[in-house]
Scaffold this active site. Structure first.
Site, PDB file in Angstrom:
ATOM      1  N   ASP A   1       3.076  -0.615  12.200  1.00  0.00           N
ATOM      2  CA  ASP A   1       2.774  -1.843  12.950  1.00  0.00           C
ATOM      3  C   ASP A   1       3.850  -2.521  12.803  1.00  0.00           C
ATOM      4  O   ASP A   1       3.752  -4.185  12.000  1.00  0.00           O
ATOM      5  CB  ASP A   1       1.008  -2.729  12.175  1.00  0.00           C
ATOM      6  CG  ASP A   1       1.187  -2.884  10.418  1.00  0.00           C
ATOM      7  OD1 ASP A   1       2.197  -2.810   9.481  1.00  0.00           O
ATOM      8  OD2 ASP A   1       0.415  -3.907   9.832  1.00  0.00           O
TER       9      ASP A   1
ATOM     10  N   ARG B   1      13.624   9.787  -2.628  1.00  0.00           N
ATOM     11  CA  ARG B   1      14.399  10.624  -3.243  1.00  0.00           C
ATOM     12  C   ARG B   1      15.509  10.585  -2.766  1.00  0.00           C
ATOM     13  O   ARG B   1      16.734  10.965  -2.629  1.00  0.00           O
ATOM     14  CB  ARG B   1      13.159  11.599  -3.066  1.00  0.00           C
ATOM     15  CG  ARG B   1      14.066  13.351  -2.958  1.00  0.00           C
ATOM     16  CD  ARG B   1      12.835  14.606  -3.086  1.00  0.00           C
ATOM     17  NE  ARG B   1      13.593  15.805  -2.605  1.00  0.00           N
ATOM     18  CZ  ARG B   1      14.224  16.426  -1.192  1.00  0.00           C
ATOM     19  NH1 ARG B   1      14.759  15.518  -0.545  1.00  0.00           N
ATOM     20  NH2 ARG B   1      14.723  17.454  -1.797  1.00  0.00           N
TER      21      ARG B   1
ATOM     22  N   THR C   1       4.500   2.250   5.464  1.00  0.00           N
ATOM     23  CA  THR C   1       2.944   1.812   5.957  1.00  0.00           C
ATOM     24  C   THR C   1       2.012   2.878   6.609  1.00  0.00           C
ATOM     25  O   THR C   1       2.535   3.435   7.573  1.00  0.00           O
ATOM     26  CB  THR C   1       2.977   0.648   6.820  1.00  0.00           C
ATOM     27  OG1 THR C   1       1.922   0.465   6.359  1.00  0.00           O
ATOM     28  CG2 THR C   1       3.904   0.567   7.532  1.00  0.00           C
TER      29      THR C   1
ATOM     30  N   GLY D   1      -9.939  13.085  19.896  1.00  0.00           N
ATOM     31  CA  GLY D   1     -10.286  13.339  21.912  1.00  0.00           C
ATOM     32  C   GLY D   1     -11.915  12.640  21.091  1.00  0.00           C
ATOM     33  O   GLY D   1     -12.771  12.782  21.740  1.00  0.00           O
TER      34      GLY D   1
ATOM     35  N   GLY E   1       0.567  -1.336  -0.091  1.00  0.00           N
ATOM     36  CA  GLY E   1      -0.056  -0.151   0.342  1.00  0.00           C
ATOM     37  C   GLY E   1       1.133   1.695   0.344  1.00  0.00           C
ATOM     38  O   GLY E   1       1.583   1.429   0.441  1.00  0.00           O
TER      39      GLY E   1
ATOM     40  N   ARG F   1       0.648  -5.148  -5.887  1.00  0.00           N
ATOM     41  CA  ARG F   1       0.808  -6.323  -4.692  1.00  0.00           C
ATOM     42  C   ARG F   1       1.197  -7.227  -6.116  1.00  0.00           C
ATOM     43  O   ARG F   1       0.297  -7.343  -7.011  1.00  0.00           O
ATOM     44  CB  ARG F   1      -0.896  -6.485  -4.444  1.00  0.00           C
ATOM     45  CG  ARG F   1      -0.990  -5.255  -3.702  1.00  0.00           C
ATOM     46  CD  ARG F   1      -1.707  -5.735  -1.717  1.00  0.00           C
ATOM     47  NE  ARG F   1      -1.981  -4.155  -1.812  1.00  0.00           N
ATOM     48  CZ  ARG F   1      -2.238  -3.615  -0.435  1.00  0.00           C
ATOM     49  NH1 ARG F   1      -1.583  -4.511   0.760  1.00  0.00           N
ATOM     50  NH2 ARG F   1      -2.497  -2.065  -0.334  1.00  0.00           N
TER      51      ARG F   1
ATOM     52  N   ARG G   1     -25.924  14.101  17.668  1.00  0.00           N
ATOM     53  CA  ARG G   1     -25.647  13.227  17.112  1.00  0.00           C
ATOM     54  C   ARG G   1     -23.832  12.009  17.805  1.00  0.00           C
ATOM     55  O   ARG G   1     -23.190  12.644  18.528  1.00  0.00           O
ATOM     56  CB  ARG G   1     -25.032  12.987  15.632  1.00  0.00           C
ATOM     57  CG  ARG G   1     -26.604  13.450  14.536  1.00  0.00           C
ATOM     58  CD  ARG G   1     -25.778  13.776  12.926  1.00  0.00           C
ATOM     59  NE  ARG G   1     -27.427  14.220  12.767  1.00  0.00           N
ATOM     60  CZ  ARG G   1     -27.370  14.360  11.677  1.00  0.00           C
ATOM     61  NH1 ARG G   1     -26.168  15.074  10.993  1.00  0.00           N
ATOM     62  NH2 ARG G   1     -27.823  15.108  11.133  1.00  0.00           N
TER      63      ARG G   1
ATOM     64  N   ILE H   1      -8.968   8.578   0.803  1.00  0.00           N
ATOM     65  CA  ILE H   1      -8.320   9.282   1.313  1.00  0.00           C
ATOM     66  C   ILE H   1      -7.534   9.427   2.859  1.00  0.00           C
ATOM     67  O   ILE H   1      -6.261  10.560   3.030  1.00  0.00           O
ATOM     68  CB  ILE H   1      -9.310  10.800   2.106  1.00  0.00           C
ATOM     69  CG1 ILE H   1     -10.204  10.569   3.012  1.00  0.00           C
ATOM     70  CG2 ILE H   1     -10.699  11.168   1.039  1.00  0.00           C
ATOM     71  CD1 ILE H   1     -10.707  12.069   3.961  1.00  0.00           C
TER      72      ILE H   1
ATOM     73  N   GLU I   1     -10.641  -0.447  10.923  1.00  0.00           N
ATOM     74  CA  GLU I   1     -11.308  -1.398  10.109  1.00  0.00           C
ATOM     75  C   GLU I   1     -11.559  -2.983  10.361  1.00  0.00           C
ATOM     76  O   GLU I   1     -12.538  -4.223  10.701  1.00  0.00           O
ATOM     77  CB  GLU I   1     -11.638  -1.279   8.501  1.00  0.00           C
ATOM     78  CG  GLU I   1      -9.635  -1.558   7.897  1.00  0.00           C
ATOM     79  CD  GLU I   1      -9.876  -1.042   6.775  1.00  0.00           C
ATOM     80  OE1 GLU I   1      -8.433  -1.135   6.878  1.00  0.00           O
ATOM     81  OE2 GLU I   1     -10.523  -1.217   6.225  1.00  0.00           O
TER      82      GLU I   1
ATOM     83  N   ASP J   1       4.348  -4.744   6.120  1.00  0.00           N
ATOM     84  CA  ASP J   1       4.720  -5.677   6.754  1.00  0.00           C
ATOM     85  C   ASP J   1       5.544  -6.586   5.639  1.00  0.00           C
ATOM     86  O   ASP J   1       6.400  -7.663   5.840  1.00  0.00           O
ATOM     87  CB  ASP J   1       3.543  -6.707   7.213  1.00  0.00           C
ATOM     88  CG  ASP J   1       4.296  -6.989   8.552  1.00  0.00           C
ATOM     89  OD1 ASP J   1       5.843  -6.322   9.533  1.00  0.00           O
ATOM     90  OD2 ASP J   1       3.855  -7.567   8.743  1.00  0.00           O
ATOM     91  N   GLY J   2       4.657  -6.734   4.914  1.00  0.00           N
ATOM     92  CA  GLY J   2       4.478  -7.815   3.302  1.00  0.00           C
ATOM     93  C   GLY J   2       5.372  -7.776   2.605  1.00  0.00           C
ATOM     94  O   GLY J   2       6.339  -8.970   2.227  1.00  0.00           O
TER      95      GLY J   2
ATOM     96  N   MET K   1      -8.710   3.225   9.131  1.00  0.00           N
ATOM     97  CA  MET K   1      -8.027   1.873   8.461  1.00  0.00           C
ATOM     98  C   MET K   1      -6.842   1.222   9.573  1.00  0.00           C
ATOM     99  O   MET K   1      -6.985   1.371  10.009  1.00  0.00           O
ATOM    100  CB  MET K   1      -6.696   2.293   6.766  1.00  0.00           C
ATOM    101  CG  MET K   1      -7.689   2.461   5.889  1.00  0.00           C
ATOM    102  SD  MET K   1      -6.637   2.898   4.637  1.00  0.00           S
ATOM    103  CE  MET K   1      -7.092   3.004   3.110  1.00  0.00           C
TER     104      MET K   1
ATOM    105  N   ASP L   1       0.100   1.922   8.497  1.00  0.00           N
ATOM    106  CA  ASP L   1      -0.370   1.344  10.045  1.00  0.00           C
ATOM    107  C   ASP L   1       0.591   1.368  10.921  1.00  0.00           C
ATOM    108  O   ASP L   1       0.185   0.558  12.156  1.00  0.00           O
ATOM    109  CB  ASP L   1      -0.723  -0.249   8.974  1.00  0.00           C
ATOM    110  CG  ASP L   1      -1.286  -0.507   8.493  1.00  0.00           C
ATOM    111  OD1 ASP L   1      -2.330   0.527   8.126  1.00  0.00           O
ATOM    112  OD2 ASP L   1      -1.287  -1.646   7.376  1.00  0.00           O
TER     113      ASP L   1
ATOM    114  N   ARG M   1      -4.711   7.639   2.771  1.00  0.00           N
ATOM    115  CA  ARG M   1      -3.226   6.989   1.857  1.00  0.00           C
ATOM    116  C   ARG M   1      -2.838   8.636   1.543  1.00  0.00           C
ATOM    117  O   ARG M   1      -2.025   8.367   1.364  1.00  0.00           O
ATOM    118  CB  ARG M   1      -3.384   6.252   1.472  1.00  0.00           C
ATOM    119  CG  ARG M   1      -3.739   4.776   2.175  1.00  0.00           C
ATOM    120  CD  ARG M   1      -3.275   4.052   0.980  1.00  0.00           C
ATOM    121  NE  ARG M   1      -3.719   2.394   1.758  1.00  0.00           N
ATOM    122  CZ  ARG M   1      -2.729   1.953   2.422  1.00  0.00           C
ATOM    123  NH1 ARG M   1      -1.681   1.928   2.665  1.00  0.00           N
ATOM    124  NH2 ARG M   1      -3.486   0.019   2.900  1.00  0.00           N
TER     125      ARG M   1
ATOM    126  N   ARG N   1      -6.464  -3.075   9.197  1.00  0.00           N
ATOM    127  CA  ARG N   1      -7.272  -4.610   9.257  1.00  0.00           C
ATOM    128  C   ARG N   1      -7.188  -5.809  10.416  1.00  0.00           C
ATOM    129  O   ARG N   1      -8.155  -6.315  11.148  1.00  0.00           O
ATOM    130  CB  ARG N   1      -7.086  -5.399   8.267  1.00  0.00           C
ATOM    131  CG  ARG N   1      -8.256  -4.836   7.328  1.00  0.00           C
ATOM    132  CD  ARG N   1      -7.776  -5.565   5.566  1.00  0.00           C
ATOM    133  NE  ARG N   1      -6.354  -4.597   4.967  1.00  0.00           N
ATOM    134  CZ  ARG N   1      -5.744  -5.160   4.218  1.00  0.00           C
ATOM    135  NH1 ARG N   1      -5.767  -6.632   3.624  1.00  0.00           N
ATOM    136  NH2 ARG N   1      -4.641  -4.672   3.890  1.00  0.00           N
TER     137      ARG N   1
END
Ligand code: ATP
Length: 321
Positions: free
Chosen positions: A132, A23, A128, A188, A13, A74, A165, A253, A225, A105-106, A172, A130, A255, A174
């Site tokens: 992670d 660069r 990434t 917050g 990703g 990918r 409301r 958005i 997600e 990671d992948g 994002m 993430d 990313r 997973r």
């Protein structure tokens, strides 16, 4: 012995700051008198021989751009030993003696297999959103993605407050709740639902009802997600609380966008570090930051260990909610 030619690839990703890192790799290599090749479209371009020699000009007007000028993809064929052998041959026939991989990671796992099977020297950078990757507390793009999410939360707060409301924001993540946890604390949020921590919608709904009865005007729930669909969770909360509940799924958005100063500076520092390391013969290391310091983490340890969510952040999110 110093290398004469290296290559750089962005994979998996895309994340804001990948361009700044690539660069820096390109300009550092050229500064050191080393040829540098760019591989288009991730491992797919490596397998299909879509590789180009780069110049200083190739990376002009890039530092402020999200995405990756090299393209990313990918690649299924890179998942096989035959695909990785073809990729290696395409590097070798150009005299490429080392590879800088910028990806998650992948991508780093794929790089570790390439290194093990072919002996191609590899240096990795964690690209990434993430956050992670094991052994480091920074990945290129996470700060920008968090800022994008916080900006969205700020705007959603306004309308949530005007209409009393509950607003759920799906972000994002997973398998990892880092992005949700960091942006949720910074934004917050009242609740932050992540895949790593169990939650009880009955309890959350009761608490929300009490809060609204006591005069609360709005609440924000950030949902990674991987913790479940915000749309489904929103439906349940609406039914249980009878409070107007809306859902915003932020999607891609997160990313995009111009990288933050933090991502630009850190990606630039890491790009230089990676280029100097691979040129001087270092292999199987992932460079990043941990607790403010540049760290080199063994590539195999980085991909074979799983980074866990910081329990301190989980605790803080509850205290401040
Ligand atoms: P992100 O964290 O943004 O999702 P990522 O690098 O983890 O990025 P992946 O789609 O997991 O993204 O991996 C990118 C590419 O790396 C894959 O398409 C594949 O070519 C290669 N790759 C991933 N996992 C492996 C693996 N176990 N073995 C070999 N190659 C892999």
């Amino acid at each position: 012995m110093l290398k004469k030619a290296i290559a750089v690839v962005t994979s998996g990703g895309d994340s804001p700051g990948m361009n700044a890192a690539a660069r820096a790799v390109v300009r550092t290599a050229i500064y050191e008198g080393v040829d540098v090749y760019g591989i288009h479209n991730g491992y797919s371009g490596m397998v299909h021989d879509d590789i180009e020699k780069l110049t200083t000009r190739s990376v002009s007007d890039l530092i402020q751009r999200g995405g990756t000028f090299l393209g990313t993809a990918r690649s299924k064929s890179f998942m096989t030993p035959e695909g990785r052998k073809t990729a290696f041959e395409n590097l070798r026939k150009r005299g490429i003696e080392g590879l800088v991989i910028i990806g998650g990671d992948g991508s780093l796992t794929g790089g570790s297999l390439l290194s093990k099977e072919t002996g191609m020297p590899i240096v990795g950078l964690p690209g990434t959103i993430d956050n992670d990757v094991w052994g480091m507390d920074y990945t290129i793009g996470c700060d920008t993605a968090c800022n994008t999410i916080v900006d969205a939360i700020n705007k959603l707060r306004d309308t949530a407050s005007a209409h009393r409301r509950i607003i759920l924001v799906e972000v994002m993540g997973r398998h990892s709740g880092w992005l949700a946890m960091m942006s949720g604390i910074a934004g917050g949020a009242e609740y932050i639902l992540v895949p790593e921590v169990a939650y009880d919608l009955e309890e959350i709904s009761c608490e929300l009802k009490e809060m609204y009865e006591a005069g609360k005007r709005y609440s924000i729930i950030v949902v990674a997600e991987g913790a479940g669909s915000a749309v489904e969770i929103g439906k349940i909360i609406r039914e249980k609380t009878e409070i107007d509940t809306r859902v915003s799924v932020l999607g891609h958005i997160q990313r995009g966008g111009s990288p933050t100063v933090e991502d630009r500076i850190k990606a630039s520092m890491l790009g230089e570090k990676a280029a100097l390391a691979i040129i001087s013969g270092v292999s199987d290391v992932v460079y990043s930051f941990n607790e403010g310091q540049v760290v080199g983490v063994n590539l195999f340890e980085a991909v074979n260990n799983t980074k866990t969510l910081d329990p301190e952040l989980v605790r803080l999110s509850r205290v401040l909610a």
